[in-house]
Design a protein around this motif. Structure first.
Motif, PDB file in Angstrom:
ATOM      1  N   GLN A  66       3.423   0.166  -1.623  1.00 14.64           N
ATOM      2  CA  GLN A  66       3.519  -1.295  -1.689  1.00 14.64           C
ATOM      3  C   GLN A  66       2.761  -1.961  -0.548  1.00 14.64           C
ATOM      4  O   GLN A  66       2.185  -3.039  -0.725  1.00 14.64           O
ATOM      5  CB  GLN A  66       4.993  -1.711  -1.645  1.00 14.64           C
ATOM      6  N   ARG A  67       2.766  -1.321   0.614  1.00 13.49           N
ATOM      7  CA  ARG A  67       2.165  -1.935   1.803  1.00 13.49           C
ATOM      8  C   ARG A  67       0.643  -1.790   1.826  1.00 13.49           C
ATOM      9  O   ARG A  67      -0.064  -2.689   2.313  1.00 13.49           O
ATOM     10  CB  ARG A  67       2.764  -1.286   3.062  1.00 13.49           C
ATOM     11  N   LEU A  68       0.127  -0.697   1.311  1.00  8.15           N
ATOM     12  CA  LEU A  68      -1.308  -0.431   1.386  1.00  8.15           C
ATOM     13  C   LEU A  68      -2.156  -1.524   0.744  1.00  8.15           C
ATOM     14  O   LEU A  68      -3.130  -1.991   1.365  1.00  8.15           O
ATOM     15  CB  LEU A  68      -1.619   0.930   0.757  1.00  8.15           C
TER      16      LEU A  68
ATOM     17  N   TYR B 182      -9.481  -5.441  12.558  1.00  6.80           N
ATOM     18  CA  TYR B 182      -8.371  -5.350  11.605  1.00  6.80           C
ATOM     19  C   TYR B 182      -7.021  -5.586  12.278  1.00  6.80           C
ATOM     20  O   TYR B 182      -6.117  -6.187  11.691  1.00  6.80           O
ATOM     21  CB  TYR B 182      -8.339  -3.956  10.969  1.00  6.80           C
ATOM     22  N   CYS B 183      -6.881  -5.055  13.501  1.00  8.08           N
ATOM     23  CA  CYS B 183      -5.576  -5.021  14.156  1.00  8.08           C
ATOM     24  C   CYS B 183      -5.723  -5.352  15.639  1.00  8.08           C
ATOM     25  O   CYS B 183      -5.707  -4.455  16.488  1.00  8.08           O
ATOM     26  CB  CYS B 183      -4.945  -3.630  13.970  1.00  8.08           C
TER      27      CYS B 183
ATOM     28  N   MET C  62      -5.012  -3.700   2.702  1.00  7.59           N
ATOM     29  CA  MET C  62      -6.388  -3.646   2.203  1.00  7.59           C
ATOM     30  C   MET C  62      -6.918  -5.061   1.981  1.00  7.59           C
ATOM     31  O   MET C  62      -8.055  -5.374   2.352  1.00  7.59           O
ATOM     32  CB  MET C  62      -6.464  -2.841   0.908  1.00  7.59           C
ATOM     33  N   ALA C  63      -6.115  -5.908   1.397  1.00  6.77           N
ATOM     34  CA  ALA C  63      -6.532  -7.288   1.158  1.00  6.77           C
ATOM     35  C   ALA C  63      -6.754  -8.030   2.465  1.00  6.77           C
ATOM     36  O   ALA C  63      -7.682  -8.833   2.589  1.00  6.77           O
ATOM     37  CB  ALA C  63      -5.483  -8.006   0.312  1.00  6.77           C
TER      38      ALA C  63
ATOM     39  N   GLN D  47     -10.801  -4.944   2.096  1.00  6.85           N
ATOM     40  CA  GLN D  47     -11.160  -3.648   1.506  1.00  6.85           C
ATOM     41  C   GLN D  47     -10.908  -3.708   0.015  1.00  6.85           C
ATOM     42  O   GLN D  47      -9.811  -4.045  -0.430  1.00  6.85           O
ATOM     43  CB  GLN D  47     -10.334  -2.531   2.140  1.00  6.85           C
ATOM     44  N   ARG D  48     -11.931  -3.390  -0.765  1.00 11.41           N
ATOM     45  CA  ARG D  48     -11.803  -3.439  -2.214  1.00 11.41           C
ATOM     46  C   ARG D  48     -11.864  -2.032  -2.809  1.00 11.41           C
ATOM     47  O   ARG D  48     -12.245  -1.088  -2.150  1.00 11.41           O
ATOM     48  CB  ARG D  48     -12.914  -4.310  -2.812  1.00 11.41           C
ATOM     49  N   GLY D  49     -11.493  -1.946  -4.067  1.00 12.27           N
ATOM     50  CA  GLY D  49     -11.513  -0.666  -4.743  1.00 12.27           C
ATOM     51  C   GLY D  49     -10.141  -0.025  -4.740  1.00 12.27           C
ATOM     52  O   GLY D  49      -9.166  -0.588  -4.251  1.00 12.27           O
ATOM     53  N   THR D  50     -10.066   1.162  -5.309  1.00 16.61           N
ATOM     54  CA  THR D  50      -8.804   1.881  -5.383  1.00 16.61           C
ATOM     55  C   THR D  50      -8.780   3.004  -4.354  1.00 16.61           C
ATOM     56  O   THR D  50      -9.813   3.580  -4.005  1.00 16.61           O
ATOM     57  CB  THR D  50      -8.591   2.480  -6.777  1.00 16.61           C
TER      58      THR D  50
END
Length: 226
Positions: free
Chosen positions: A129-131, A206-207, A135-136, A140-143
């Motif tokens: 659920q968190r990933l 990112y962080c 990513m958003a 980050q796009r894609g699977t």
């Protein structure tokens, strides 16, 4: 020199020696099969000061020793939970800062297995659920394929070519902000499969403030485990 020294000889393509100080203080030397013992001893002797510092740092860290009986403490999202072991139909429950494990035959070995299974299943659910959220947040796009493992040393890993991220089940013990940092760290590896300055710059993007989370992982390494 070190009573707890373990020598692991590799017949693979290892060309150099490496020192590993394990969380319990054990010292391991990983060496190619052809390296004589006298060279290994000299290698350790030359790094004795570094080894002592690492062992002292580990000794200063808070730690938990689990017996897998009632009274043990486990962490979940940075909060402590007291373990309660009961005999009865198989069940696992979280209630009022308690982790209940009920088994028909609650031996320590079976309780340990039940605890590990709980963290792996809970970790899969939580991070699945968190990933996508993280990513958003970093565009980050894609699977991605998510794997939860019982890794004891790494908190996470990334295989960019397969777009796979693996997270240790014990990461669920860490506080939510630290969990997010590890995920961001692995997401950054999709762009840079190294720890170059460009990689760390992307992690910082990112962080922000990631260094505090990195320090928390090191400090709580022996507290956040299952």
């Amino acid at each position: 020199m070190f009573d707890n020294l373990v020598i692991t000889r590799s017949k693979a393509r290892r060309r150099s020696m490496a020192l590993v100080v394990h969380p319990d203080g054990r010292l391991e030397v990983r060496a190619p099969a052809w390296v004589p013992t006298r060279m290994i001893n000299a290698f350790v002797r030359d790094r004795a000061t570094w080894v002592s510092r690492q062992q002292q740092r580990l000794a200063a860290q808070p730690q938990l020793k689990h017996t897998y009986q009632t009274g043990d403490v486990f962490y979940l999202h940075g909060e402590p939970y007291g373990l309660v072991v009961e005999q009865g139909p198989r069940a696992v429950a979280l209630t009022q800062a308690r982790l209940y494990i009920r088994l028909p035959n609650p031996t320590p070995a079976l309780v340990a297995k039940a605890v590990a299974t709980f963290y792996k299943q809970r970790g899969q659910q939580h991070f699945a659920q968190r990933l996508p959220v993280l990513m958003a947040a970093c565009s980050q796009r894609g699977t991605l394929t998510l794997k939860i493992t019982h890794a004891g040393r790494r908190w996470g890993s990334c295989t960019a070519s397969r777009r796979t991220i693996a997270l240790a089940s014990r990461l669920l013990c860490a506080s939510p902000a630290v969990q997010d940092y590890v995920v961001y760290h692995e997401l950054a590896h999709l762009t840079h499969m190294n720890h170059s300055p460009k990689f760390w710059a992307l992690v910082a993007q990112y962080c922000p403030g990631y260094k505090a989370h990195e320090a928390a992982l090191k400090h709580h390494n022996r507290l956040w485990h299952i």
